[in-house]
Design an enzyme around this catalytic site. Structure first.
Site, PDB file in Angstrom:
ATOM      1  N   ASP A 110       0.791  -1.238   0.000  1.00  0.00           N
ATOM      2  CA  ASP A 110       0.000   0.000   0.000  1.00  0.00           C
ATOM      3  C   ASP A 110       0.820   1.284   0.000  1.00  0.00           C
ATOM      4  OD1 ASP A 110       0.792   0.308   2.725  1.00  0.00           O
ATOM      5  OD2 ASP A 110      -1.036  -0.672   3.457  1.00  0.00           O
ATOM      6  N   HIS A 125       6.682  -7.485  -1.117  1.00  0.00           N
ATOM      7  CA  HIS A 125       5.643  -7.929  -2.052  1.00  0.00           C
ATOM      8  C   HIS A 125       5.303  -6.893  -3.111  1.00  0.00           C
ATOM      9  CE1 HIS A 125       4.209 -11.049   1.178  1.00  0.00           C
ATOM     10  NE2 HIS A 125       5.307 -11.412   0.556  1.00  0.00           N
TER      11      HIS A 125
HETATM   12  P1  OAD Z   1      -2.973 -10.971   7.325  1.00  0.00           P
HETATM   13  O1  OAD Z   1      -4.300 -10.437   6.910  1.00  0.00           O
HETATM   14  O2  OAD Z   1      -2.698 -12.402   7.082  1.00  0.00           O
HETATM   15  O3  OAD Z   1      -2.761 -10.717   8.878  1.00  0.00           O
HETATM   16  C1  OAD Z   1      -3.064  -9.480   9.456  1.00  0.00           C
HETATM   17  C2  OAD Z   1      -2.687  -9.552  10.919  1.00  0.00           C
HETATM   18  O4  OAD Z   1      -2.860  -8.250  11.467  1.00  0.00           O
HETATM   19  C3  OAD Z   1      -3.548 -10.498  11.768  1.00  0.00           C
HETATM   20  O5  OAD Z   1      -2.698 -11.346  12.528  1.00  0.00           O
HETATM   21  C4  OAD Z   1      -4.334  -9.549  12.684  1.00  0.00           C
HETATM   22  O6  OAD Z   1      -4.563 -10.092  13.977  1.00  0.00           O
HETATM   23  C5  OAD Z   1      -3.434  -8.353  12.747  1.00  0.00           C
HETATM   24  N1  OAD Z   1      -4.105  -7.075  13.006  1.00  0.00           N
HETATM   25  C6  OAD Z   1      -5.359  -6.683  12.681  1.00  0.00           C
HETATM   26  N2  OAD Z   1      -5.591  -5.426  13.068  1.00  0.00           N
HETATM   27  C7  OAD Z   1      -4.441  -4.994  13.653  1.00  0.00           C
HETATM   28  C8  OAD Z   1      -4.034  -3.757  14.246  1.00  0.00           C
HETATM   29  N3  OAD Z   1      -4.848  -2.715  14.325  1.00  0.00           N
HETATM   30  N4  OAD Z   1      -2.770  -3.674  14.739  1.00  0.00           N
HETATM   31  C9  OAD Z   1      -1.914  -4.737  14.689  1.00  0.00           C
HETATM   32  N5  OAD Z   1      -2.255  -5.921  14.125  1.00  0.00           N
HETATM   33  C10 OAD Z   1      -3.494  -6.047  13.623  1.00  0.00           C
HETATM   34  O7  OAD Z   1      -1.877 -10.034   6.646  1.00  0.00           O
HETATM   35  P2  OAD Z   1      -0.325 -10.332   6.354  1.00  0.00           P
HETATM   36  O8  OAD Z   1       0.277 -11.117   7.459  1.00  0.00           O
HETATM   37  O9  OAD Z   1       0.274  -9.047   5.992  1.00  0.00           O
HETATM   38  O10 OAD Z   1       0.617 -11.428   0.206  1.00  0.00           O
HETATM   39  O11 OAD Z   1      -0.434 -11.241   5.074  1.00  0.00           O
HETATM   40  C11 OAD Z   1       0.750 -11.664   4.470  1.00  0.00           C
HETATM   41  C12 OAD Z   1       0.573 -11.735   2.976  1.00  0.00           C
HETATM   42  O12 OAD Z   1      -0.548 -12.560   2.680  1.00  0.00           O
HETATM   43  C13 OAD Z   1       0.233 -10.418   2.306  1.00  0.00           C
HETATM   44  O13 OAD Z   1       1.371  -9.641   2.041  1.00  0.00           O
HETATM   45  C14 OAD Z   1      -0.415 -10.871   1.044  1.00  0.00           C
HETATM   46  C15 OAD Z   1      -1.314 -11.937   1.604  1.00  0.00           C
HETATM   47  O14 OAD Z   1      -1.724 -12.925   0.752  1.00  0.00           O
HETATM   48  C16 OAD Z   1       0.519 -11.383  -1.112  1.00  0.00           C
HETATM   49  O15 OAD Z   1      -0.427 -10.872  -1.684  1.00  0.00           O
HETATM   50  C17 OAD Z   1       1.696 -12.007  -1.803  1.00  0.00           C
END
Ligand code: OAD
Length: 250
Positions: A110, A125
């Site tokens: 983003d 990514h």
């Molecule tokens: P996820 O959607 O898998 O995880 C988001 C995490 O953020 C979860 O563990 C939530 O508990 C946490 N969360 C939610 N709100 C929050 C807040 N206000 N403060 C802190 N944490 C919070 O997202 P990613 O781990 O980024 O890849 O996903 C990894 C990759 O999977 C992405 O980059 C994307 C996706 O498929 C690709 O597109 C290649």
């Protein structure tokens, strides 16, 4: 949450970390209104990754894939960096002034970290506002709304979002640079990631001498690897942690 935050602040006050890396995921942008992937109501609950975020999906139906990206680009264009992004940007500036080091590694496409003022950002990514020619491989920043989908390059071939899809390689050097930053860190902040997508998630185990502090309201597979877990939203916890780091540097 207060107790876990206070424990992390105490650790910082006792250990004075000055070489710091942060690994962020979609959760850090949640409070800016950008949907995450795996939370309740997250993108992968309503959309199928293999129909939208793979090279095969793009080859099959580039217009469908682009419509989904344009929708996300619209949300992100209107989003503004939150206090979590701003705290990491100010940490980078602070550590540069005090002779420390800060590396920001993000899985997010983003661009909100840069908009918050972070400069040294490894985008594992890619970036949703950059496009790549499917024939020539040339990259270009294109943040505008495209009139017709899918957009084409001046050479006539299709443009694609310059992001990493499932099954694709990460940008050359990105994981090596990230691993080096983590290995040399006194402290790794792991913020807002579910910790299930590799190789990004594997970075936590590259820590050598430092500790990991996780910031996430939920437990994740990273929780048991981290020395400390702060169960709070990033926009609440990061300004407090950044202030503690500033105090601890004296
Ligand atoms: P996820 O959607 O898998 O995880 C988001 C995490 O953020 C979860 O563990 C939530 O508990 C946490 N969360 C939610 N709100 C929050 C807040 N206000 N403060 C802190 N944490 C919070 O997202 P990613 O781990 O980024 O890849 O996903 C990894 C990759 O999977 C992405 O980059 C994307 C996706 O498929 C690709 O597109 C290649």
């Amino acid at each position: 949450m207060q107790e876990s935050l206070e424990r992390a602040i105490r650790w910082i006050e006792q250990n004075h970390p000055r070489t710091i890396a942060a690994l962020t995921g979609a959760g850090i942008s949640a409070e800016s209104g950008v949907p995450t992937f795996r939370d309740a109501g997250g993108l992968w609950e309503n959309y199928r990754a293999e129909e939208l975020a793979t090279p095969e999906a793009f080859a099959r139906d580039p217009k469908l894939v682009w419509r989904w990206y344009e929708w996300r680009r619209g949300i992100i264009r209107d989003a503004i960096p939150n206090d979590g992004h701003l705290a990491l940007a100010s940490l980078e500036e602070l550590l540069a002034e005090r002779g420390g080091a800060f590396t920001l590694i993000t899985q997010n496409v983003d661009g909100l970290h840069r908009r918050a003022g972070s400069r040294n950002v490894i985008e594992l990514h890619g970036n949703i506002f950059r496009v790549r020619c499917t024939r020539e491989g040339t990259r270009e920043e294109r943040a505008e709304t495209f009139e017709a989908l899918p957009p084409a390059c001046s050479c006539g071939a299709l443009l694609r979002p310059d992001v990493v899809w499932f099954g694709e390689m990460l940008p050359p050097g990105a994981i090596e640079d990230s691993a080096a930053a983590v290995a040399g860190a006194d402290l790794l902040l792991v913020v807002g990631t579910s910790g299930v997508v590799h190789p990004a998630a594997g970075l936590v185990s590259m820590l050598r001498r430092g500790a990991a502090i996780e910031v996430n309201p939920q437990e994740t597979p990273i929780t048991r690897l981290a020395q400390l877990s702060v169960h709070a939203p990033a926009a609440v916890a990061l300004p407090r942690l950044a202030a503690a780091i500033e105090r601890s540097l004296g």
